[in-house]
Design a protein around this motif. Structure first.
Motif, PDB file in Angstrom:
ATOM      1  N   VAL A   1       0.829  -1.200   0.000  1.00 50.07           N
ATOM      2  CA  VAL A   1       0.000   0.000   0.000  1.00 50.07           C
ATOM      3  C   VAL A   1       0.863   1.249   0.000  1.00 50.07           C
ATOM      4  O   VAL A   1       0.655   2.181  -0.804  1.00 50.07           O
ATOM      5  N   VAL A   2       1.857   1.281   0.883  1.00 49.26           N
ATOM      6  CA  VAL A   2       2.730   2.459   0.967  1.00 49.26           C
ATOM      7  C   VAL A   2       3.527   2.636  -0.321  1.00 49.26           C
ATOM      8  O   VAL A   2       3.730   3.762  -0.793  1.00 49.26           O
ATOM      9  N   LEU A   3       3.975   1.541  -0.907  1.00 40.55           N
ATOM     10  CA  LEU A   3       4.715   1.629  -2.169  1.00 40.55           C
ATOM     11  C   LEU A   3       3.837   2.256  -3.261  1.00 40.55           C
ATOM     12  O   LEU A   3       4.301   3.115  -4.032  1.00 40.55           O
ATOM     13  N   THR A   4       2.568   1.849  -3.310  1.00 42.45           N
ATOM     14  CA  THR A   4       1.645   2.433  -4.292  1.00 42.45           C
ATOM     15  C   THR A   4       1.433   3.907  -4.025  1.00 42.45           C
ATOM     16  O   THR A   4       1.432   4.734  -4.955  1.00 42.45           O
ATOM     17  N   LEU A   5       1.257   4.281  -2.755  1.00 44.22           N
ATOM     18  CA  LEU A   5       1.056   5.687  -2.414  1.00 44.22           C
ATOM     19  C   LEU A   5       2.287   6.519  -2.745  1.00 44.22           C
ATOM     20  O   LEU A   5       2.176   7.660  -3.224  1.00 44.22           O
ATOM     21  N   LYS A   6       3.482   5.962  -2.516  1.00 42.83           N
ATOM     22  CA  LYS A   6       4.707   6.679  -2.865  1.00 42.83           C
ATOM     23  C   LYS A   6       4.802   6.918  -4.364  1.00 42.83           C
ATOM     24  O   LYS A   6       5.190   7.999  -4.826  1.00 42.83           O
ATOM     25  N   LYS A   7       4.424   5.914  -5.146  1.00 42.92           N
ATOM     26  CA  LYS A   7       4.432   6.078  -6.604  1.00 42.92           C
ATOM     27  C   LYS A   7       3.467   7.169  -7.044  1.00 42.92           C
ATOM     28  O   LYS A   7       3.767   7.964  -7.943  1.00 42.92           O
ATOM     29  N   GLU A   8       2.293   7.206  -6.397  1.00 46.09           N
ATOM     30  CA  GLU A   8       1.314   8.231  -6.744  1.00 46.09           C
ATOM     31  C   GLU A   8       1.818   9.620  -6.382  1.00 46.09           C
ATOM     32  O   GLU A   8       1.593  10.588  -7.118  1.00 46.09           O
ATOM     33  N   VAL A   9       2.527   9.728  -5.248  1.00 46.63           N
ATOM     34  CA  VAL A   9       3.086  11.023  -4.848  1.00 46.63           C
ATOM     35  C   VAL A   9       4.116  11.492  -5.862  1.00 46.63           C
ATOM     36  O   VAL A   9       4.146  12.660  -6.262  1.00 46.63           O
TER      37      VAL A   9
ATOM     38  N   GLY B   1       5.468  15.463 -11.224  1.00 46.95           N
ATOM     39  CA  GLY B   1       5.704  15.842 -12.610  1.00 46.95           C
ATOM     40  C   GLY B   1       4.434  16.013 -13.404  1.00 46.95           C
ATOM     41  O   GLY B   1       4.442  15.976 -14.630  1.00 46.95           O
ATOM     42  N   ALA B   2       3.309  16.207 -12.716  1.00 47.36           N
ATOM     43  CA  ALA B   2       2.023  16.290 -13.417  1.00 47.36           C
ATOM     44  C   ALA B   2       1.479  17.707 -13.478  1.00 47.36           C
ATOM     45  O   ALA B   2       0.309  17.907 -13.722  1.00 47.36           O
ATOM     46  N   GLY B   3       2.323  18.707 -13.290  1.00 47.82           N
ATOM     47  CA  GLY B   3       1.840  20.082 -13.355  1.00 47.82           C
ATOM     48  C   GLY B   3       1.537  20.628 -11.975  1.00 47.82           C
ATOM     49  O   GLY B   3       1.573  19.926 -10.973  1.00 47.82           O
ATOM     50  N   LYS B   4       1.204  21.919 -11.921  1.00 49.73           N
ATOM     51  CA  LYS B   4       0.998  22.589 -10.640  1.00 49.73           C
ATOM     52  C   LYS B   4      -0.407  23.186 -10.541  1.00 49.73           C
ATOM     53  O   LYS B   4      -0.603  24.308 -10.106  1.00 49.73           O
ATOM     54  N   ASP B   5      -1.402  22.435 -10.971  1.00 47.78           N
ATOM     55  CA  ASP B   5      -2.766  22.926 -10.839  1.00 47.78           C
ATOM     56  C   ASP B   5      -3.310  22.599  -9.457  1.00 47.78           C
ATOM     57  O   ASP B   5      -2.714  21.852  -8.682  1.00 47.78           O
ATOM     58  N   ASP B   6      -4.467  23.178  -9.140  1.00 46.03           N
ATOM     59  CA  ASP B   6      -5.045  23.025  -7.794  1.00 46.03           C
ATOM     60  C   ASP B   6      -5.432  21.577  -7.503  1.00 46.03           C
ATOM     61  O   ASP B   6      -5.224  21.072  -6.401  1.00 46.03           O
ATOM     62  N   LYS B   7      -6.001  20.894  -8.513  1.00 50.11           N
ATOM     63  CA  LYS B   7      -6.422  19.515  -8.301  1.00 50.11           C
ATOM     64  C   LYS B   7      -5.227  18.620  -7.986  1.00 50.11           C
ATOM     65  O   LYS B   7      -5.314  17.723  -7.149  1.00 50.11           O
ATOM     66  N   ASN B   8      -4.118  18.882  -8.652  1.00 46.47           N
ATOM     67  CA  ASN B   8      -2.917  18.083  -8.403  1.00 46.47           C
ATOM     68  C   ASN B   8      -2.413  18.298  -6.980  1.00 46.47           C
ATOM     69  O   ASN B   8      -2.001  17.359  -6.298  1.00 46.47           O
ATOM     70  N   GLY B   9      -2.458  19.554  -6.538  1.00 51.93           N
ATOM     71  CA  GLY B   9      -2.035  19.843  -5.166  1.00 51.93           C
ATOM     72  C   GLY B   9      -2.964  19.224  -4.143  1.00 51.93           C
ATOM     73  O   GLY B   9      -2.512  18.696  -3.111  1.00 51.93           O
ATOM     74  N   ASP B  10      -4.258  19.266  -4.416  1.00 53.28           N
ATOM     75  CA  ASP B  10      -5.228  18.650  -3.494  1.00 53.28           C
ATOM     76  C   ASP B  10      -5.026  17.140  -3.419  1.00 53.28           C
ATOM     77  O   ASP B  10      -5.128  16.538  -2.342  1.00 53.28           O
ATOM     78  N   TYR B  11      -4.751  16.535  -4.582  1.00 50.20           N
ATOM     79  CA  TYR B  11      -4.529  15.087  -4.600  1.00 50.20           C
ATOM     80  C   TYR B  11      -3.263  14.730  -3.824  1.00 50.20           C
ATOM     81  O   TYR B  11      -3.238  13.760  -3.066  1.00 50.20           O
ATOM     82  N   ARG B  12      -2.209  15.540  -3.993  1.00 53.15           N
ATOM     83  CA  ARG B  12      -0.977  15.290  -3.247  1.00 53.15           C
ATOM     84  C   ARG B  12      -1.221  15.408  -1.751  1.00 53.15           C
ATOM     85  O   ARG B  12      -0.698  14.620  -0.949  1.00 53.15           O
TER      86      ARG B  12
END
Length: 510
Positions: free
Chosen positions: A356-364, A369-380
């Motif tokens: 689980v943590v490995l998957t979450l680290k990959k998502e982080v 590198g996915a841009g700096k929009d608000d949705k990306n920041g909220d997801y992070r």
């Protein structure tokens, strides 16, 4: 008045309050007009009748001037008119003029126009008067052999409707046998569905026998027919609990259907009918499959709700599916991601925490590198909170995520950066062995911090957990470097500010 209120209404059309003049105009259109005038007149007559307007003599006018018309639109409107008129007197007996209507319906059922036949058969589904239906039964049955599927499927629907009436078994005593024979030779899926539905509702044993004899072809049935078969299995399981094991296998077979609707309903049926691990696991796999394959966000949220319900009752089995639930993070929708994270974290065990943590680290890392929009920041921010929660519950994984999250203390999204630094502070407080690593990593990336609130918390961590002379000196050097060269405020800047703040000494104009 009571009888009018209790009558069923199958059609409703809004219309303004009328007058006798309009009624007379309608009669004139029906008597003297062409097909277009008759269509307009019939529409007005239907609207007036539905809104309670008294129209004495209108029925005779329609019988004389509209009934002989061969225009299919006029005939369709005539069926709507016949649907809403009163067909019985105060004692419940059929009105004598309904004989004319019955003859017209019989002619329609033998018409060369398949559209008119089909519409008439659909109209017959709404009739409840046995005296009207009895003369039509032979024509209805003969339409089961019509060359056009539109007529056949509506004929099957009409037979189902008639057989379901209180005196239906008298009107159509051999209807189940007729429908079973019809199923054997019919190729149209909708027509077969209507016939099979009739057997399910009125001759369940015969329907179950047909299903059992055609199990090898079940995968090739259309989705509408498979849904009826699933409904039959569900009802039979409740009525015959002793055969539940055999019937559950049919549901498991239907899970291989190509229709997502069938798969979803099969999973619901398995959860409702069985608590066996095999059935529950199959349902959970079906939900997870839908979670990934469907593009509609509403569908994904509904499936996640089902998974959450299943988690409450079958927690041990659902813990095996935690990685499948996390596959929903591929959706760009934040609500879906949040719900999936909440479910996955609740299902996480010491056995699955590393994955689980490995998957979450990959998502982080992906968010970096996915841009700096608000949705990306909220997801992070969601991911950081999830990792934080996992690290608090399972302290063994805390060290593996510190280095990954350290890159985000300088995030432009203040909320995300605060989540990271609060996580570091808690890890430092609860894991003494991690303090040197946290402090060293924080000093290395201190220059990246952009938010004053994040900087305040970082300074607190450095001030409290820098242990030893070397660490203290390194901490002071890092802070000094971040502050820059002294003096922080030059004399030139001070003089400029004083000049700007000084009051205007020039004399005011007189």
């Amino acid at each position: 008045m009571t009888s009018l209120v209790e009558r069923s209404c199958t059609l409703l059309v809004s219309y303004e309050k009328s007058s006798q003049t309009i009624v007379n105009d309608v009669k004139g259109q029906l008597e003297e007009g062409d097909a277009e005038d008759k269509i307009d007149g019939m529409k007005k007559a239907i609207a007036l009748l539905l809104n309670g307007e008294p129209m004495p003599g209108m029925f005779i006018t329609i019988v004389r001037y509209v009934l002989p018309s061969e225009d299919k639109t006029v005939q369709k409107l005539l069926l709507l008119y016949m649907e809403i008129i009163e067909k019985t007197d105060s004692s419940g007996s059929i009105l004598p003029e309904m004989i004319l209507i019955c003859q017209n319906l019989r002619n329609n059922l033998q018409s060369p126009n398949e559209y008119l036949r089909g519409c008439t058969l659909r109209f017959i589904c709404r009739l409840t008067e046995g005296e009207l239906l009895e003369p039509l039964v032979p024509s209805i049955i003969s339409n089961l052999e019509h060359r056009h599927s539109f007529v056949r499927r509506n004929a099957a629907l009409a037979i189902k409707s008639i057989y379901g009436l209180p005196n239906g078994e008298i009107l159509l005593a051999d209807a189940p046998e007729i429908m079973e024979n019809f199923l054997s030779g019919e190729s149209d899926v909708s027509a077969r569905r209507n016939a099979f539905l009739m057997l399910v509702e009125h001759a369940r044993e015969r329907a179950l026998g047909y299903l059992m004899s055609n199990l090898d072809q079940l995968a090739n049935w259309g989705d509408v027919l498979q849904m009826v078969a699933l409904d039959l299995v569900r009802k039979s399981c409740r009525a015959q609990p002793q055969d539940k094991g055999k019937l559950i296998k049919i549901i498991l077979a239907l899970l291989a259907s190509g229709s997502t609707s069938v798969i979803y309903e099969c999973a619901n049926a398995l959860v409702a009918l069985s608590t066996a691990p095999t059935a529950v696991r199959a349902a959970a796999n079906a939900y997870c499959q839908l979670l990934v394959s469907q593009s509609d966000n509403n569908v994904k949220l509904i499936v996640l709700d089902r998974i959450e319900e299943l988690k409450a009752n079958q927690r041990d089995i659902m813990q095996e599916m935690v990685m499948d639930v996390l596959r929903a993070l591929s959706s760009p929708n934040l609500d879906i991601r949040k719900k999936a994270l909440d479910i996955a974290l609740d299902l996480t065990t010491p056995r699955s925490i590393e994955e689980v943590v490995l998957t979450l680290k990959k998502e982080v890392v992906k968010t970096q590198g996915a841009g700096k929009d608000d949705k990306n920041g909220d997801y992070r921010s969601l991911l950081v909170q999830a990792i934080h929660s996992a690290a608090v519950r399972f302290s063994d994984v805390a060290g593996s995520v510190v280095s990954v999250l350290m890159d985000f203390v300088g995030d432009s999204n203040t909320a995300s950066a605060l989540d990271v630094v609060h996580f570091l502070r808690e890890m430092a407080e609860t894991n003494p062995t991690l303090r040197p690593v946290i402090v060293e990593s924080l000093l290395d990336c201190f220059y990246q911090i952009r938010s004053s609130r994040v900087c305040t918390c970082a300074l607190w961590i450095i001030g409290v957990y820098c242990e030893g002379d070397e660490a203290v000196l390194q901490g002071l050097a890092t802070i000094k470097q971040a502050l820059g060269e002294t003096p922080f405020y030059s004399e030139e800047e001070e003089e400029t500010d004083e000049e700007e703040d000084a009051p205007d000494a020039s004399p005011s104009p007189g």
